[in-house]
Design an enzyme around this catalytic site. Structure first.
Site, PDB file in Angstrom:
ATOM      1  N   VAL A   1      -2.345  -1.275  -0.093  1.00  0.00           N
ATOM      2  CA  VAL A   1      -0.733  -2.004   0.485  1.00  0.00           C
ATOM      3  C   VAL A   1       0.134  -1.675  -1.121  1.00  0.00           C
ATOM      4  CG1 VAL A   1       1.129  -2.825   1.714  1.00  0.00           C
ATOM      5  CG2 VAL A   1      -1.484  -2.322   3.214  1.00  0.00           C
ATOM      6  N   ALA A   2      -0.798  -2.668  -1.942  1.00  0.00           N
ATOM      7  CA  ALA A   2       0.670  -3.175  -2.787  1.00  0.00           C
ATOM      8  C   ALA A   2       0.037  -2.674  -3.929  1.00  0.00           C
ATOM      9  CB  ALA A   2       0.298  -4.971  -3.477  1.00  0.00           C
TER      10      ALA A   2
ATOM     11  N   GLU B   1       4.324   2.678  -2.524  1.00  0.00           N
ATOM     12  CA  GLU B   1       5.082   2.343  -1.065  1.00  0.00           C
ATOM     13  C   GLU B   1       6.526   3.237  -1.280  1.00  0.00           C
ATOM     14  OE1 GLU B   1       5.976  -1.559  -0.497  1.00  0.00           O
ATOM     15  OE2 GLU B   1       4.355  -0.463  -1.110  1.00  0.00           O
TER      16      GLU B   1
ATOM     17  N   ASP C   1       9.493  -4.974  -5.535  1.00  0.00           N
ATOM     18  CA  ASP C   1       8.945  -3.304  -5.654  1.00  0.00           C
ATOM     19  C   ASP C   1      10.415  -2.375  -5.570  1.00  0.00           C
ATOM     20  OD1 ASP C   1       7.057  -3.315  -6.455  1.00  0.00           O
ATOM     21  OD2 ASP C   1       5.675  -1.748  -4.941  1.00  0.00           O
TER      22      ASP C   1
ATOM     23  N   ASN D   1       5.173  -7.614  -3.521  1.00  0.00           N
ATOM     24  CA  ASN D   1       5.109  -6.781  -3.869  1.00  0.00           C
ATOM     25  C   ASN D   1       6.863  -6.370  -2.520  1.00  0.00           C
ATOM     26  OD1 ASN D   1       3.794  -3.651  -4.141  1.00  0.00           O
ATOM     27  ND2 ASN D   1       4.508  -3.564  -1.561  1.00  0.00           N
TER      28      ASN D   1
ATOM     29  N   ILE E   1      -0.155   0.902  -3.790  1.00  0.00           N
ATOM     30  CA  ILE E   1       0.678   1.840  -3.347  1.00  0.00           C
ATOM     31  C   ILE E   1       1.936   1.907  -3.807  1.00  0.00           C
ATOM     32  CG2 ILE E   1       1.196   3.635  -1.522  1.00  0.00           C
ATOM     33  CD1 ILE E   1      -1.718   3.549  -0.765  1.00  0.00           C
TER      34      ILE E   1
ATOM     35  N   ASP F   1      22.164  36.538 -16.387  1.00  0.00           N
ATOM     36  CA  ASP F   1      23.511  38.324 -15.898  1.00  0.00           C
ATOM     37  C   ASP F   1      24.601  37.947 -16.375  1.00  0.00           C
ATOM     38  OD1 ASP F   1      23.991  40.180 -14.543  1.00  0.00           O
ATOM     39  OD2 ASP F   1      25.498  39.027 -13.319  1.00  0.00           O
TER      40      ASP F   1
END
Length: 884
Positions: free
Chosen positions: A281-282, A286, A715, A711, A284, A328
């Site tokens: 989990v850490a 998140e 994070d 985390n 990733i 254009d």
């Protein structure tokens, strides 16, 4: 072979659609409506809020997070699962909100087509909703009307239609009801036909409806859009690439640590399972999907304040990667408004701003009087060329326009026609009762009818020498892509009851010329220069003439010098195969007289060279290319409905300079996402390395709650704060990164590796120091202190490292280091949450930590200083390497 509608005679077209000049019967109208439906362009079904919400969960990273959350729940870590779910939901809500907000804003722009049309049915003229038109209806048109469907003109009087939205032609084109026989005439040359959503600027017409809704030319282009597949954006490709790498690494690392922990026999099966899951989990990041989305959303908010409306979030980042801007001309680079630029009087050519005239000036009188423009509550109405002549005097603050019109009152006129290329107004001077005719028209035609010239207040003979000089001036102005008109007058004995060209438009006194052009937007030249400085190549793609396009390109700096090899026409493109165009496309900068299919070919040719292409435009003819390009930029004011729906970004002010601001915003967004990724992944690598080495060395390892808390507090918020960093000063001095780069390019991947390893080694070093130089004597206390010091070191190193990540290669020791207040508060809050687990005794047991002495805190802070010092040294040598 069946004739096309424009090839049919007036009698044949009425027979084909089973109608007459008296129009259809109401019963027939009802029958045709039941068969063909409404005269509207079909709109794609909008996705519902629920569909938008569910679509946000298709991203691979989101799926990984949901799986991790489910495992966390199974392992008993409900708190972490809740946090992950909240981040995922936040990401989805942000995406839905932004898309819905953009759609609502775009809906507010849908006011282009004329809601009502005058038709003749059962011999009576009536006004109906344009969407109720059917094929065979007889419509009546006049200046100011929007043509509501594709039509074939049956009668036309001095008719001019502005077709820029469809053909790119900036000047209104003359229309008639003549029979045409040529095969495969381009739209711009179908003089007896009118097309949906084009504007009548002059004259009147009676026409029969030949096509409605999706069968019109506009509808055909709308159908083309459905066949264009939208590709994955560079942002989506980069995130997908990163997700795959992380997925493999996370699975491998979690399995290895779980296996090593079991083999060493130091931890139970459940403890190692919880530790492995916590580490996965850490590992990733998140917060990454939410950080990317929030950063993009904040970027769109900043852009909306500068009049750039973003329909899809990834478009912000894609625009930042742009290497080619295919623009254009009409209405985007230019003002889509004819303007007087040069005047020629008394055999002298002067800039419009330098022309001195008063109410007695014959040239001024001719410009004002030989003119069918009318003043309405909404401003001047009429042919754009004629309104420009009046607007010239109004803009100059010359209040005598009304004085001229009040003194010289129109008595009669000779309308313009394309045969003689002249128009005249017959007026009476209210002061002395004299009658005059004022004539305006093509210089070569007018000069054939003039035998005198007004020169310095005297009427003189128009000699061959003088005539040649005037024609040379006309030629020189034409080479500058100016539209030239000539003016003359003469006195008449009386007001003719039935004026004729042969009598009134001969023996004229020449008074001067005007040179007009659809001028460039004043801010565009600087925007083009900035684009070039940023390594972006601007292209001009237009339906206008080659000379006009070249002149505007030179004036804007799109072309550095006149070079015909860089200019190509649609006719020349038709002679090239797609392969030939791909091989030669880099030679061309200006594309003139192009059709919709040409624009798509041009965009595809550039994309074949792996270029990120942005296409700007406002016309119906731009829509397929807008959708084919990596990023389509539509115009909010002058843009047609089809082009707006095809675009990824809409410019509310139709300002080319806004595109360059959006490019800058896109580059800033990408740079900030890179900073956040470097911060997150280097921090997570430090966590993974620390826990892995602790496991392999047989040391005490972090408890799952410690891993999850570090985390959580280090994070998301610092990374989001990095996402709102100000853009670095040299953003627009860098070359576009192109398609072959990703978020790990430009030294980011290397930075993640060495910085993550450095964080891990420093954390392990602090643990080893604590064990080697203990404060307590008991073994349990020694390891408890060492683990606590390693825990707080790892957390604080990440927060300090966030300052390092404010610039990928620049030093943090600048006066701007604390200018991001949100960042400062995010770091402070995270530090407080981390340290509270140590300083608040009630938390010590929950987080398996001890209180630390001052000497131990100094060791932790020393590790942070070493981290900053090493990163600064590496950055110093990186800058030296870049500059060498």
């Amino acid at each position: 072979m069946e004739k096309k509608n424009y090839q049919l005679t007036r009698k044949e077209v009425l027979e084909k659609f089973d109608t007459s000049l008296d129009g259809l019967t109401n019963a027939e109208v009802k029958k045709r409506q039941e068969k063909d439906g409404k005269n509207v362009l079909e709109a794609k079904r909008k996705t519902t809020l629920l569909e938008k919400f569910l679509a946000q969960f298709k991203d691979l990273m989101i799926i990984i997070l949901l799986v991790a959350a489910a495992i966390s729940v199974f392992a008993g870590e409900a708190a972490d699962a809740i946090i992950i779910f909240l981040v995922v939901i936040l990401n989805a809500v942000f995406g839905v909100f932004q898309e819905a907000k953009a759609e609502n804003a775009i809906d507010a722009l849908k006011e282009m087509t004329s809601p009502y049309t005058r038709v003749r049915r059962e011999g009576q003229v009536t006004q109906i909703s344009s969407e109720d038109l059917v094929v065979g209806d007889i419509v009546l048109l006049e200046a100011g009307d929007v043509i509501p469907a594709d039509v074939r003109f049956l009668e036309a009087a001095s008719l001019k239609v502005e077709e820029a939205a469809l053909t790119g032609e900036s000047v209104a084109v003359e229309k008639n009801a003549n029979d045409l026989t040529k095969d495969d005439l381009p739209l711009g040359e179908q003089e007896n036909s009118g097309f949906m959503n084009t504007n009548v600027t002059y004259g009147t017409a009676v026409a029969v409806v030949t096509d409605i809704g999706m069968n019109t030319q506009v509808g055909q282009i709308a159908k083309m859009l459905d066949n264009v597949e939208k590709e994955t954006t560079p942002l989506q490709k980069s995130i997908a690439h990163l997700s795959k790498i992380l997925t493999v690494l996370i699975l491998v690392i979690a399995v290895v640590i779980f296996a090593v922990g079991l083999l060493t026999g130091r931890e139970s099966f459940l403890d190692m399972l919880l530790t492995s899951i916590s580490l996965a989990v850490a590992a990733i990041p998140e917060g990454l999907p939410a950080i990317v989305t929030i950063t993009l959303a904040l970027g769109t908010q900043a852009m909306s304040k500068k009049n750039a409306l973003v329909r899809k979030l990834p478009a912000v980042e894609t625009l930042g990667a742009t290497e080619i801007i295919a623009s254009d001309k009409t209405g985007t680079l230019t003002q889509n408004k004819m303007t007087v630029e040069k005047l020629y009087s008394d055999m002298k050519l002067v800039n419009a701003n330098d022309f001195e005239a008063d109410a007695d000036s014959r040239l001024a009188q001719a410009m004002i009087l030989a003119n069918d423009s009318v003043m309405t509550d909404n401003g001047l109405a009429g042919d754009p060329t004629e309104t420009a002549l009046i607007q010239y005097y109004l803009d100059g603050g010359l209040v005598y326009v009304k004085d001229v019109e009040d003194r010289l009152v129109r008595q009669n006129s000779i309308p313009f026609d394309s045969e003689r290329k002249l128009m005249s107004a017959i007026v009476k001077d209210q002061k002395d009762g004299k009658i005059y005719v004022f004539t305006k028209g093509a210089p070569d035609e007018l000069l054939k009818r003039a035998d005198k010239i007004l020169l310095n207040g005297r009427v003189l003979e128009l000699t061959a020498d003088l005539r040649d000089k005037i024609l040379k001036t006309n030629h020189d102005l034409a080479l500058q892509a100016l539209r030239v008109l000539a003016y003359a007058y003469k006195e008449l004995p009386e007001v003719p009851e039935d004026p004729s060209s042969e009598r009134e438009e001969n023996g004229l006194i020449f008074v001067g010329l005007t040179g007009m052009i659809d001028p460039e937007r004043p801010e565009v030249k600087d925007a083009v220069a900035e684009a070039k400085r940023a390594g972006i190549r601007p292209l001009m793609i237009t339906g206008d003439h080659k000379d006009t396009a070249t002149a505007i390109a030179l004036r804007l700096g799109i072309l550095d010098k006149k070079d015909d090899s860089q200019v190509i026409t649609g006719a020349q493109l038709d002679q090239m195969s797609d392969e030939e165009l791909k091989q030669n496309v880099e030679h061309y900068t200006v594309y003139a007289r192009v059709a919709p299919e040409h624009k798509v070919r041009i965009v595809n040719a550039w994309k074949s060279h792996d270029k990120v292409v942005a296409m700007t435009g406002d016309g119906v003819n731009d829509a397929p290319a807008l959708k084919t390009a990596d990023i389509g930029v539509g115009m909010g004011i002058t843009g047609t409905e089809v082009s707006k729906n095809a675009a990824d970004i809409i410019l509310a002010d139709d300002n080319f300079a806004t595109i360059i601001y959006a490019v800058k915003a896109g580059r800033k967004v990408y740079a900030n996402i890179q900073k956040a990724i470097q911060y997150l992944l280097s921090a997570n690598l430090g966590e993974v390395l620390t826990l892995s080495m602790m496991t392999f060395l047989g040391w005490s390892i972090f408890a799952p709650v410690q891993i999850l808390w570090i985390n959580l507090v280090t994070d998301t918020f610092p990374a989001i704060a990095l996402g709102v960093e100000k853009g670095e000063k040299d953003l627009m001095d860098r070359k576009p990164r192109g398609l072959k780069t990703n978020f790990l390019s430009n030294g980011v991947g290397t930075g993640i590796l060495y910085q993550g390893i450095l964080e891990g080694l420093l954390t392990l070093g602090v643990y080893l120091y604590a064990v080697t130089f203990p404060v307590h004597s008991s073994s349990a206390a020694i390891h408890a202190d060492a683990l606590t010091m390693a825990y707080v070191t790892l957390g604080l190193l990440q927060l300090v490292h966030a300052f390092n990540c404010k610039s990928l290669h620049g030093t943090i020791f600048t006066k701007d280091i604390f200018d991001n207040k949100f960042f400062n508060w995010a770091i402070l809050a995270s530090a407080v949450l981390l340290c509270a687990t140590i300083f608040v005794p009630a938390f010590n047991t929950i987080f398996h930590v001890t209180s630390l002495a001052l000497a131990q805190w100094l060791v932790v802070l020393a590790a942070a200083v070493i981290l900053v010092a090493v990163v600064e040294i590496v950055k110093f040598f990186q800058r030296k390497s870049f500059n060498s």
